[in-house]
Design a protein around this motif. Structure first.
Motif, mmCIF file in Angstrom:
data_model
loop_
_atom_site.group_PDB
_atom_site.id
_atom_site.type_symbol
_atom_site.label_atom_id
_atom_site.label_comp_id
_atom_site.label_asym_id
_atom_site.label_seq_id
_atom_site.Cartn_x
_atom_site.Cartn_y
_atom_site.Cartn_z
ATOM 1 N N ARG A 328 -30.799 11.968 -9.714
ATOM 2 C CA ARG A 328 -30.135 11.725 -8.426
ATOM 3 C C ARG A 328 -29.072 12.787 -8.153
ATOM 4 N N VAL A 329 -28.285 13.117 -9.181
ATOM 5 C CA VAL A 329 -27.250 14.134 -9.005
ATOM 6 C C VAL A 329 -27.873 15.497 -8.703
ATOM 7 N N ALA A 330 -28.968 15.833 -9.387
ATOM 8 C CA ALA A 330 -29.631 17.118 -9.141
ATOM 9 C C ALA A 330 -30.226 17.171 -7.736
ATOM 10 N N ALA A 331 -30.801 16.041 -7.274
ATOM 11 C CA ALA A 331 -31.380 16.018 -5.926
ATOM 12 C C ALA A 331 -30.292 16.159 -4.864
ATOM 13 N N GLU A 332 -29.155 15.506 -5.056
ATOM 14 C CA GLU A 332 -28.058 15.639 -4.094
ATOM 15 C C GLU A 332 -27.499 17.055 -4.079
ATOM 16 N N ALA A 333 -27.365 17.668 -5.250
ATOM 17 C CA ALA A 333 -26.863 19.044 -5.293
ATOM 18 C C ALA A 333 -27.829 20.007 -4.619
ATOM 19 N N LYS A 334 -29.142 19.799 -4.823
ATOM 20 C CA LYS A 334 -30.124 20.673 -4.183
ATOM 21 C C LYS A 334 -30.121 20.503 -2.673
ATOM 22 N N ALA A 335 -30.006 19.261 -2.192
ATOM 23 C CA ALA A 335 -29.966 19.029 -0.750
ATOM 24 C C ALA A 335 -28.709 19.630 -0.134
ATOM 25 N N GLU A 336 -27.596 19.512 -0.826
ATOM 26 C CA GLU A 336 -26.356 20.102 -0.319
ATOM 27 C C GLU A 336 -26.443 21.626 -0.276
ATOM 28 N N GLN A 337 -27.053 22.226 -1.271
ATOM 29 C CA GLN A 337 -27.210 23.676 -1.280
ATOM 30 C C GLN A 337 -28.133 24.146 -0.154
ATOM 31 N N GLU A 338 -29.220 23.419 0.080
ATOM 32 C CA GLU A 338 -30.117 23.776 1.173
ATOM 33 C C GLU A 338 -29.430 23.647 2.523
ATOM 34 N N GLU A 339 -28.644 22.612 2.700
ATOM 35 C CA GLU A 339 -27.923 22.435 3.957
ATOM 36 C C GLU A 339 -26.874 23.536 4.150
ATOM 37 N N LYS A 340 -26.217 23.912 3.067
ATOM 38 C CA LYS A 340 -25.235 25.003 3.149
ATOM 39 C C LYS A 340 -25.906 26.328 3.502
ATOM 40 N N ARG A 341 -27.068 26.588 2.932
ATOM 41 C CA ARG A 341 -27.777 27.819 3.242
ATOM 42 C C ARG A 341 -28.265 27.819 4.696
ATOM 43 N N ARG A 342 -28.703 26.666 5.177
ATOM 44 C CA ARG A 342 -29.165 26.586 6.561
ATOM 45 C C ARG A 342 -28.025 26.834 7.536
ATOM 46 N N ARG A 343 -26.849 26.248 7.282
ATOM 47 C CA ARG A 343 -25.697 26.476 8.166
ATOM 48 C C ARG A 343 -25.257 27.937 8.137
ATOM 49 N N TRP A 344 -25.338 28.562 6.962
ATOM 50 C CA TRP A 344 -24.959 29.973 6.859
ATOM 51 C C TRP A 344 -25.928 30.858 7.629
ATOM 52 N N GLU A 345 -27.228 30.553 7.582
ATOM 53 C CA GLU A 345 -28.197 31.339 8.335
ATOM 54 C C GLU A 345 -28.005 31.159 9.838
ATOM 55 N N GLU A 346 -27.700 29.956 10.304
ATOM 56 C CA GLU A 346 -27.468 29.746 11.719
ATOM 57 C C GLU A 346 -26.236 30.483 12.216
ATOM 58 N N LYS A 347 -25.252 30.639 11.335
ATOM 59 C CA LYS A 347 -24.012 31.281 11.744
ATOM 60 C C LYS A 347 -24.087 32.796 11.674
ATOM 61 N N THR A 348 -24.847 33.355 10.738
ATOM 62 C CA THR A 348 -24.852 34.801 10.519
ATOM 63 C C THR A 348 -26.088 35.507 11.031
ATOM 64 N N GLN A 349 -27.188 34.804 11.273
ATOM 65 C CA GLN A 349 -28.426 35.454 11.671
ATOM 66 C C GLN A 349 -28.729 35.209 13.145
ATOM 67 N N ARG A 350 -29.338 36.227 13.748
ATOM 68 C CA ARG A 350 -29.808 36.120 15.124
ATOM 69 C C ARG A 350 -31.333 36.220 15.112
ATOM 70 N N VAL A 351 -31.978 35.267 15.724
ATOM 71 C CA VAL A 351 -33.432 35.193 15.729
ATOM 72 C C VAL A 351 -33.941 35.612 17.104
ATOM 73 N N VAL A 352 -34.823 36.599 17.097
ATOM 74 C CA VAL A 352 -35.447 37.076 18.327
ATOM 75 C C VAL A 352 -36.925 36.706 18.263
ATOM 76 N N PRO A 353 -37.369 35.784 19.086
ATOM 77 C CA PRO A 353 -38.790 35.389 19.030
ATOM 78 C C PRO A 353 -39.689 36.496 19.555
ATOM 79 N N GLY A 354 -40.795 36.705 18.847
ATOM 80 C CA GLY A 354 -41.788 37.695 19.250
ATOM 81 C C GLY A 354 -43.101 37.052 19.586
ATOM 82 N N ARG A 355 -44.080 37.904 19.843
ATOM 83 C CA ARG A 355 -45.385 37.375 20.212
ATOM 84 C C ARG A 355 -46.094 36.768 19.012
ATOM 85 N N ARG A 356 -45.951 37.397 17.830
ATOM 86 C CA ARG A 356 -46.608 36.901 16.626
ATOM 87 C C ARG A 356 -45.606 36.468 15.567
#
Length: 402
Positions: A328-356
């Motif tokens: 349970r502790v490992a699953a919570e730590a992994k979920a927290e790390q994934e959420e932290k990485r997702r927030r960091w990508e939303e804040k630092t990365q710009r996504v430009v949609p393309g055709r493919r």
């Protein structure tokens, strides 16, 4: 055999020969070149003898390889020169251990009632039941092999002249199906499935990907190479799946092999006092301050905690509760790390949609490449520098002790 061509029907090449009879006259005659078409070609006696020996072997000892044995690899090293199975001869001579008679499954209620009358506890009764189930499973496997004994390491050599090479077992179709069901359907973690079936995490991930493609092709009615798969699987040893025997799981491979870290490839002379206890944590710090010890760098560090609980003498229920808490502790730590990485990508990365594809852009400072340009977070291809610990003239032995 095709019919032979008659000699008079073959167009024989001809040539023209010219000579002078007089200074002013040139006479030309057509000459014919003859060759024997009915004479058989020359055959080397050595090749003839080898071909005759090959035909004699195919009709004699090699006849056993036309129809492979059920549940056996059927390699050449498992037979003698007369074409007889070696492990069958050993069994007839009494060198092979004879399995005890398996108790039928219908007699289990009577045996369990007798054990309760004898005053056995639940743990001892469960251990005896698993042992009887293991014997029944072995008997079923032996009946599937046609009564033949199990293969030994000596029988798993496909090349008789190479004594050191042996075929490694592959996952059986039942075991691969169970691994796919556990990961893709039941949602069990890959690491947990790897530890349960003693299969490497990379192999578990590969099985899930291939099984997903296979089931997708079945839905799309694409043809599968099932005959080829059955032929290859019949020639290789397999790791079986025994669902009724939880304590007798056949391990497929070692899952806690420690990968070689680049920091540990250099030669170090580290002086330590004899009265000091030098642990794995100290060895990791000797190579690098940020290097984790071996107990934390392995693929399944939770197995060490389980083994420590077993050595401490804890009950099965207590060990199960502790393992659930660690999961349970490992699953919570992994979920927290994934959420932290997702927030960091939303804040630092710009996504430009393309055709493919979608292009991702991120700001980067050139000052973060380090002094040599080989920093860990630098952009681009980075080439390492070899260690100079074995270079001639380098002082490798410490000159002072702090």
């Amino acid at each position: 055999m095709p019919p032979r061509i008659q000699p008079h029907r073959v167009q024989i090449p001809s040539s023209v020969q010219c000579f002078r009879t007089r200074p002013t006259e040139l006479v030309c005659e057509q000459t014919r070149q003859y060759r024997h078409l009915t004479k058989p070609p020359y055959v080397n006696p050595k090749m003839k003898r080898l071909r005759r020996d090959m035909q004699a072997w195919l009709n004699g000892p090699g006849k056993v390889f036309r129809e492979p044995l059920p549940g056996s690899t059927n390699y050449m090293a498992a037979y003698d020169k007369q074409g007889k199975l070696i492990r069958t001869k050993r069994q007839n001579q009494g060198e092979e251990d004879v399995e005890e008679d398996a108790v039928p499954l219908e007699k289990e209620p009577e045996i369990r009632k007798q054990e309760e009358e004898d005053g056995l506890d639940e743990q001892e009764m469960q251990a005896r039941y698993e042992q009887r189930e293991f014997v029944r499973q072995r008997k079923a496997e032996r009946d599937a092999r046609g009564g033949l004994p199990r293969e030994r390491p000596f029988d798993l050599r496909p090349y008789p002249l190479n004594q050191n090479f042996r075929s490694q077992p592959v996952l059986s179709e039942d075991l691969r199906e169970v691994i796919y069901q556990q990961v893709a359907v039941n949602g069990v973690d890959v690491s947990t499935v790897s530890a349960a079936f003693s299969v490497d995490t990379r192999r578990v991930a590969a099985v899930v990907r291939l099984k997903t493609i296979e089931k997708k092709w079945i839905e799309e009615n694409k043809p599968l190479a099932k005959p080829y798969q059955d032929a290859v699987m019949a020639m290789l040893p397999q790791t079986p799946y025994r669902p009724n025997i939880p304590g007798k799981m056949v391990p497929h491979e070692t899952i806690n092999d420690l990968p070689v870290h680049p920091k540990t490839r250099q030669q170090i002379f580290y002086p330590v006092s004899e009265s000091r206890q030098f642990t794995r944590e100290d060895a990791a710090k000797a190579f690098d301050e940020t290097l984790l010890p071996a107990d934390e760098r392995i693929a399944h560090p939770e197995l060490i905690a389980i083994e420590k609980d077993t050595i401490a003498g804890l009950s099965r229920e207590e060990r199960f509760k502790r393992q659930q808490e660690r999961d349970r502790v490992a699953a919570e730590a992994k979920a927290e790390q994934e959420e932290k990485r997702r927030r960091w990508e939303e804040k630092t990365q710009r996504v430009v949609p393309g055709r493919r594809w979608d292009f991702k852009f991120q700001d980067f400072s050139a000052e973060k490449v380090g002094k040599t340009g080989r920093a860990r977070n630098a952009i681009g291809v980075r080439y390492g520098m070899p260690h100079e610990d074995r270079k001639r003239g380098m002082v490798k032995i410490p000159t002072s002790v702090e």
